[in-house]
Design an enzyme around this catalytic site. Sequence first.
Site, PDB file in Angstrom:
ATOM      1  N   LYS A   5       0.833  -1.209   0.000  1.00 49.06           N
ATOM      2  CA  LYS A   5       0.000   0.000   0.000  1.00 49.06           C
ATOM      3  C   LYS A   5       0.868   1.260   0.000  1.00 49.06           C
ATOM      4  O   LYS A   5       0.642   2.171  -0.792  1.00 49.06           O
ATOM      5  CB  LYS A   5      -0.920  -0.031   1.228  1.00 49.06           C
ATOM      6  N   SER A   6       1.864   1.294   0.879  1.00 54.57           N
ATOM      7  CA  SER A   6       2.704   2.507   0.978  1.00 54.57           C
ATOM      8  C   SER A   6       3.429   2.775  -0.332  1.00 54.57           C
ATOM      9  O   SER A   6       3.500   3.920  -0.799  1.00 54.57           O
ATOM     10  CB  SER A   6       3.734   2.327   2.091  1.00 54.57           C
ATOM     11  N   ARG A 105      -8.685  12.663  12.145  1.00 48.30           N
ATOM     12  CA  ARG A 105      -7.254  12.395  12.338  1.00 48.30           C
ATOM     13  C   ARG A 105      -6.443  13.708  12.314  1.00 48.30           C
ATOM     14  O   ARG A 105      -6.802  14.647  11.623  1.00 48.30           O
ATOM     15  CB  ARG A 105      -6.768  11.405  11.278  1.00 48.30           C
ATOM     16  N   SER A 149       6.555   9.565  12.123  1.00 47.79           N
ATOM     17  CA  SER A 149       5.497   9.280  11.145  1.00 47.79           C
ATOM     18  C   SER A 149       6.052   9.353   9.734  1.00 47.79           C
ATOM     19  O   SER A 149       6.565  10.384   9.304  1.00 47.79           O
ATOM     20  CB  SER A 149       4.367  10.299  11.309  1.00 47.79           C
ATOM     21  N   ASP A 297       1.533  -0.694  11.992  1.00 47.36           N
ATOM     22  CA  ASP A 297       0.315  -1.242  11.386  1.00 47.36           C
ATOM     23  C   ASP A 297       0.058  -2.688  11.795  1.00 47.36           C
ATOM     24  O   ASP A 297      -1.015  -3.229  11.513  1.00 47.36           O
ATOM     25  CB  ASP A 297       0.409  -1.173   9.853  1.00 47.36           C
ATOM     26  N   LYS A 324      -5.230   6.418  14.528  1.00 44.85           N
ATOM     27  CA  LYS A 324      -5.184   5.675  13.259  1.00 44.85           C
ATOM     28  C   LYS A 324      -6.594   5.656  12.647  1.00 44.85           C
ATOM     29  O   LYS A 324      -7.428   6.459  13.029  1.00 44.85           O
ATOM     30  CB  LYS A 324      -4.641   4.263  13.511  1.00 44.85           C
ATOM     31  N   ARG A 328      -7.494   2.705  17.653  1.00 46.39           N
ATOM     32  CA  ARG A 328      -7.148   1.273  17.711  1.00 46.39           C
ATOM     33  C   ARG A 328      -6.865   0.798  19.124  1.00 46.39           C
ATOM     34  O   ARG A 328      -7.132  -0.359  19.459  1.00 46.39           O
ATOM     35  CB  ARG A 328      -5.936   0.977  16.816  1.00 46.39           C
ATOM     36  N   ARG A 370      -7.784  -2.949   9.600  1.00 46.52           N
ATOM     37  CA  ARG A 370      -6.836  -3.825  10.307  1.00 46.52           C
ATOM     38  C   ARG A 370      -7.462  -4.442  11.561  1.00 46.52           C
ATOM     39  O   ARG A 370      -7.113  -5.552  11.957  1.00 46.52           O
ATOM     40  CB  ARG A 370      -5.552  -3.070  10.630  1.00 46.52           C
TER      41      ARG A 370
HETATM   42  C1  S3P Z   1       2.168   4.993   6.170  1.00 47.12           C
HETATM   43  C2  S3P Z   1       2.637   5.412   7.379  1.00 47.12           C
HETATM   44  C3  S3P Z   1       2.044   5.022   8.672  1.00 47.12           C
HETATM   45  C4  S3P Z   1       1.128   3.814   8.525  1.00 47.12           C
HETATM   46  C5  S3P Z   1       0.223   3.929   7.348  1.00 47.12           C
HETATM   47  C6  S3P Z   1       1.019   4.072   6.054  1.00 47.12           C
HETATM   48  C7  S3P Z   1       2.833   5.448   4.946  1.00 47.12           C
HETATM   49  O1  S3P Z   1       1.290   6.102   9.192  1.00 47.12           O
HETATM   50  O2  S3P Z   1       0.373   3.640   9.699  1.00 47.12           O
HETATM   51  O3  S3P Z   1      -0.603   2.777   7.242  1.00 47.12           O
HETATM   52  O4  S3P Z   1       2.573   4.888   3.859  1.00 47.12           O
HETATM   53  O5  S3P Z   1       3.627   6.396   5.027  1.00 47.12           O
HETATM   54  P1  S3P Z   1       1.973   7.246  10.126  1.00 47.12           P
HETATM   55  O6  S3P Z   1       2.912   8.002   9.297  1.00 47.12           O
HETATM   56  O7  S3P Z   1       0.809   8.100  10.585  1.00 47.12           O
HETATM   57  O8  S3P Z   1       2.611   6.498  11.251  1.00 47.12           O
END
Ligand code: S3P
Length: 413
Positions: A5-6, A105, A149, A297, A324, A328, A370
Site C-alpha cells: 500500500k505505501s 485524524r 510518522s 500497522d 489511526k 485502535r 486492520r
Molecule cells: C504509512 C505510514 C504510517 C502507517 C500507514 C502508512 C505510509 O502512518 O500507519 O498505514 O505509507 O507512510 P503514520 O505516518 O501516521 O505512522
Amino acid sequence: MPGDKSITHRALMFAALAPGVSAIDGALTAHDARSTAAVLRRLGASISPLRPGASVAVRGLRRLQRCAETLDCGNSGTTIRLMLGILAAHRFPSRLTGDASLRRRPMGRVTEPLDAMGAHTELGSAAGLPITIRGGVLRPLEWSLPVASAQVKSALLLAGAIGRVSVTLAEPGRSRDHTERLLLAFGFTVQRHRDRLVMLPTGSILPFDLRIPGDPSSAAFLIAAALLAERGDARIERVGLNPSRTGFLEVLSRMGATVASTNVSASAGEPVGDLVVRPAQLVGTTVLRDDVPGIIDEIPMLACLAARAHGTTRFEHVGELRVKESDRLGLLVRNLVAIGANAAVDGDDLIIEGTDVPFAGRAITGGDHRIAMAFTVLGTQRGQRITVDDPACAAVSFPGFADTLAGLFGRRP
Ligand code: S3P
C-alpha cells in the site's frame, strides 16, 4: 499478496509528477490506492484503472493542474498527508477532504511545517477537514518531527523535492523509508546522520517502470493465521522485506515463532522474498518505544496473537494508535475483553495477558480494516466463536482478504 500500500501510493504520486508514461506492475488495487489515483486524476494525471493483475499506465505532468472541486481522499491518511506535501509546492489552491474516520485524524503535524516552508493551509471547522492549501515559493525547512510518522516525513520530503528546497528533519524514531528510496533513485540526495535526515533537491522525477512487492503488513495477517493453525505450513510469496517494515517478524521471533525468508532478492530498490511459517506456541514479550514505528500497522494483529500467548505482553508507548483509522487502542481493548481475553490500557501502554480459554463474542471494527482482519484471523483458530461486525472494510487495504484467508486453509473461496 496484494501490492504494498505505501509503495503503491508513492509510485502513483511520483509517476503523476514524471513528464511522460510510467508503468507500475503489482500495484495495490484496494480502496486506499484508488483514492490516490482518483485525486491525481482530478489534478491532471492520466491513470489507467487499478485492476488486479493489470499493469497501471500513468501519464504524468511535471506540474499538476488546479482542480476547483474538493479532492476526496476517502479513508486514506497517506493520500491526504502526502498530497498536502505535493500541493504545498504547487502555486494554486486545493481543497481536500475524506471520510468520517479521516476527518478525525490530526493534520496539524503536516500543515504546521508546510506553513513554515511557505505554504498556506487552512483547516476546516474544529481544526479538521476539509483542508485548503495554497502552495507557494518554498523555503528550506529544518524541523523536529513530534511523532515518528512516515506520512509526515514523506509529505515534507515531497514538498522539498518538488519545491526544490532542502529539508532537514529530526525524527524521534525510524519510520518506513520508501519515499527516501524513491527520491534516491531519482537522483535526490538523501542522507541520514543518526536521527537527522537531510534531503537536497539534486534530482528530477522522470518516467519509470516499477514492480511493487507484496505488502508485508497484509502478509502479517496470513502469517498470524498460520501461527494459530493446528498443523501445516504456509508459503507467502514476493513479500516486501524492507527492514523498516519487518519489525513484526522480530517481535514474532521474540514470541517464539520462526518465520523463514527464502528467495530474497532486490526489486526496484526494495528487498523482496518468500516467507515460510508454521504453527507455534507463542510466549509474551515486551515491545519497546523504539520498536513501535516499525510495527505500527501490525500492532492489532500482534495484540490478538498476544491474547493467545503464554504470559504477558506489554506494548509500550503506543498512544499513536488512538489516531489511526480508528482509535485502535480503545477498540483493541474493548474487543479483546468482549471476546473473553485479558487486555488493559495503562497510560499509553497496552497490556495483554495470554489465555487459552475459547474466545466468543462480537468484535466492533469502527470501519477499521486492520481491526477487522486481526479479529477475523483470531477467529480462524479452532474452537473460537468470534464475529466481526463489518468484515467488508478489509477491502481498504486487502482486496479479497476473506478468500485469500480461506485459501490458506485449503478451502475454495
Ligand atoms: C504509512 C505510514 C504510517 C502507517 C500507514 C502508512 C505510509 O502512518 O500507519 O498505514 O505509507 O507512510 P503514520 O505516518 O501516521 O505512522
